[in-house]
Design a protein around this motif. Sequence first.
Motif, short mmCIF file in Angstrom:
data_model
loop_
_atom_site.label_atom_id
_atom_site.label_comp_id
_atom_site.label_asym_id
_atom_site.label_seq_id
_atom_site.Cartn_x
_atom_site.Cartn_y
_atom_site.Cartn_z
N UNK A 77 0.84 -1.20 0.00
CA UNK A 77 0.00 0.00 0.00
C UNK A 77 0.87 1.25 0.00
N UNK A 78 1.93 1.23 0.81
CA UNK A 78 2.84 2.36 0.87
C UNK A 78 3.57 2.57 -0.43
N UNK A 79 3.96 1.49 -1.11
CA UNK A 79 4.65 1.62 -2.40
C UNK A 79 3.72 2.23 -3.45
N UNK A 80 2.45 1.85 -3.43
CA UNK A 80 1.49 2.43 -4.37
C UNK A 80 1.33 3.93 -4.12
N UNK A 114 -0.40 10.11 3.02
CA UNK A 114 0.71 10.56 3.86
C UNK A 114 1.10 9.51 4.89
N UNK A 115 0.10 8.91 5.53
CA UNK A 115 0.39 7.90 6.55
C UNK A 115 1.02 6.65 5.93
N UNK A 116 0.55 6.27 4.73
CA UNK A 116 1.11 5.10 4.07
C UNK A 116 2.58 5.33 3.72
N UNK A 117 2.88 6.53 3.22
CA UNK A 117 4.26 6.85 2.87
C UNK A 117 5.13 6.90 4.12
N UNK A 118 4.62 7.47 5.20
CA UNK A 118 5.38 7.53 6.45
C UNK A 118 5.69 6.14 6.98
N UNK A 119 4.71 5.22 6.91
CA UNK A 119 4.95 3.84 7.36
C UNK A 119 6.01 3.18 6.49
N UNK A 120 5.94 3.44 5.17
CA UNK A 120 6.92 2.86 4.26
C UNK A 120 8.32 3.38 4.57
N UNK A 121 8.43 4.69 4.83
CA UNK A 121 9.73 5.27 5.17
C UNK A 121 10.29 4.63 6.44
N UNK A 122 9.42 4.39 7.41
CA UNK A 122 9.85 3.78 8.67
C UNK A 122 10.31 2.35 8.44
N UNK A 123 9.55 1.62 7.60
CA UNK A 123 9.92 0.23 7.31
C UNK A 123 11.24 0.14 6.55
N UNK A 167 -5.88 10.31 -7.43
CA UNK A 167 -5.66 9.21 -8.37
C UNK A 167 -6.00 7.86 -7.76
N UNK A 168 -5.76 7.71 -6.45
CA UNK A 168 -6.00 6.43 -5.78
C UNK A 168 -7.38 6.35 -5.13
N UNK A 169 -8.14 7.46 -5.20
CA UNK A 169 -9.48 7.52 -4.61
C UNK A 169 -9.47 7.27 -3.10
N UNK A 170 -8.46 7.84 -2.43
CA UNK A 170 -8.40 7.80 -0.97
C UNK A 170 -8.10 9.20 -0.47
N UNK A 171 -8.01 9.39 0.84
CA UNK A 171 -7.78 10.73 1.40
C UNK A 171 -6.30 11.06 1.38
N UNK A 172 -5.95 12.37 1.31
CA UNK A 172 -4.54 12.77 1.38
C UNK A 172 -3.86 12.29 2.65
N UNK A 173 -4.59 12.28 3.77
CA UNK A 173 -3.99 11.83 5.03
C UNK A 173 -3.64 10.34 4.96
N UNK A 174 -4.46 9.56 4.25
CA UNK A 174 -4.16 8.13 4.10
C UNK A 174 -2.90 7.93 3.28
#
Length: 310
Positions: free
Chosen positions: A11-14, A40-49, A31-38
């Motif tokens: 999800x974070x990679x997408x 941002x959170x997905x990218x933050x989790x990916x960065x942490x991982x 583009x992904x039909x989700x919220x901007x906060x979602x």
Amino acid sequence: MKEQMALERLTGLAAFARAGSLGSFTAAAHALSISPSAVSKSVQRLEKQLGVSLFTRTTRSLTLTPEGRDLHERAVSLLRDAEEIGQTALAARTEPSGPLRITASLPIGMHVIAPMLPAFCQEHPKVSVDLRLNDHLVDLVGEGIDVAVRIGELPDTRLVSRRLAPHRLCCFASPAYLATRGTPQHPNDLAEHATVLLRYQSTGQVLRWPFRIAGRVAERTPDSSLSLDVSEAIVAVLAAGGGIGMAATFVTAPYVARGELVPVLADFAVERDNVTALWPESRRTNPAVRAFLTALQASFRERMRQLDTE
């Protein structure tokens, strides 16, 4: 637990791939039909991982870090592969279904695509259409677009393309303007008239007016003190008596039908075959894309037939 982490990473990679291509979390969310906060959170989790920063963030911009640039193309490739898997599954269905994201230039979208959508949606009730109108070239794969429709000659592209039916370019003016200033009989007469020019949003260049003179097409750019970058604004100016302008007949048809505009120099009008539909190779077998392209081609041909009989 491992399965959940793997799913979150995908999800974070997408989200990362879309945000990196589009330059903002908001655009990626759209583009992904989700919220901007979602996003941002997905990218933050990916960065942490991953243990790296993928973006440099400011209040006004979002740019890839060196590490982000190294990973972005791989993420886009992964997203492309995932979409192709989905498209392959869709192609196995005989009935068009699922989301259909379309981008088109404003005049095509307003005057050709939008009027055909009610019938298209009624015929294909399992398809959900998302139409986005702008005159800027977009990254179809990066933004998850299924079909783009554009006017004009396009740069070389690896996308699949199809020329649609021709459209006619002609000059128009209001009856009130012609009653005051007279009606030109030849393109040379335009030097004595007020003209309104179209400036392309994508290039900033002014439309050169084509005329068929003595069997050949000659292009001219009249002197003018007024240029606009939206064809609908041009026809509104013309209908208000602003002068003579050139536009596609599918744009001016409603104004002509109401008597607000009349063709000028119609004997010198030119047909152009430069309306193109584009789509990624992965969408070639998508039933919804095929159905839309068939309906769009038929809509263009019907409009040309109506104009020819008027």
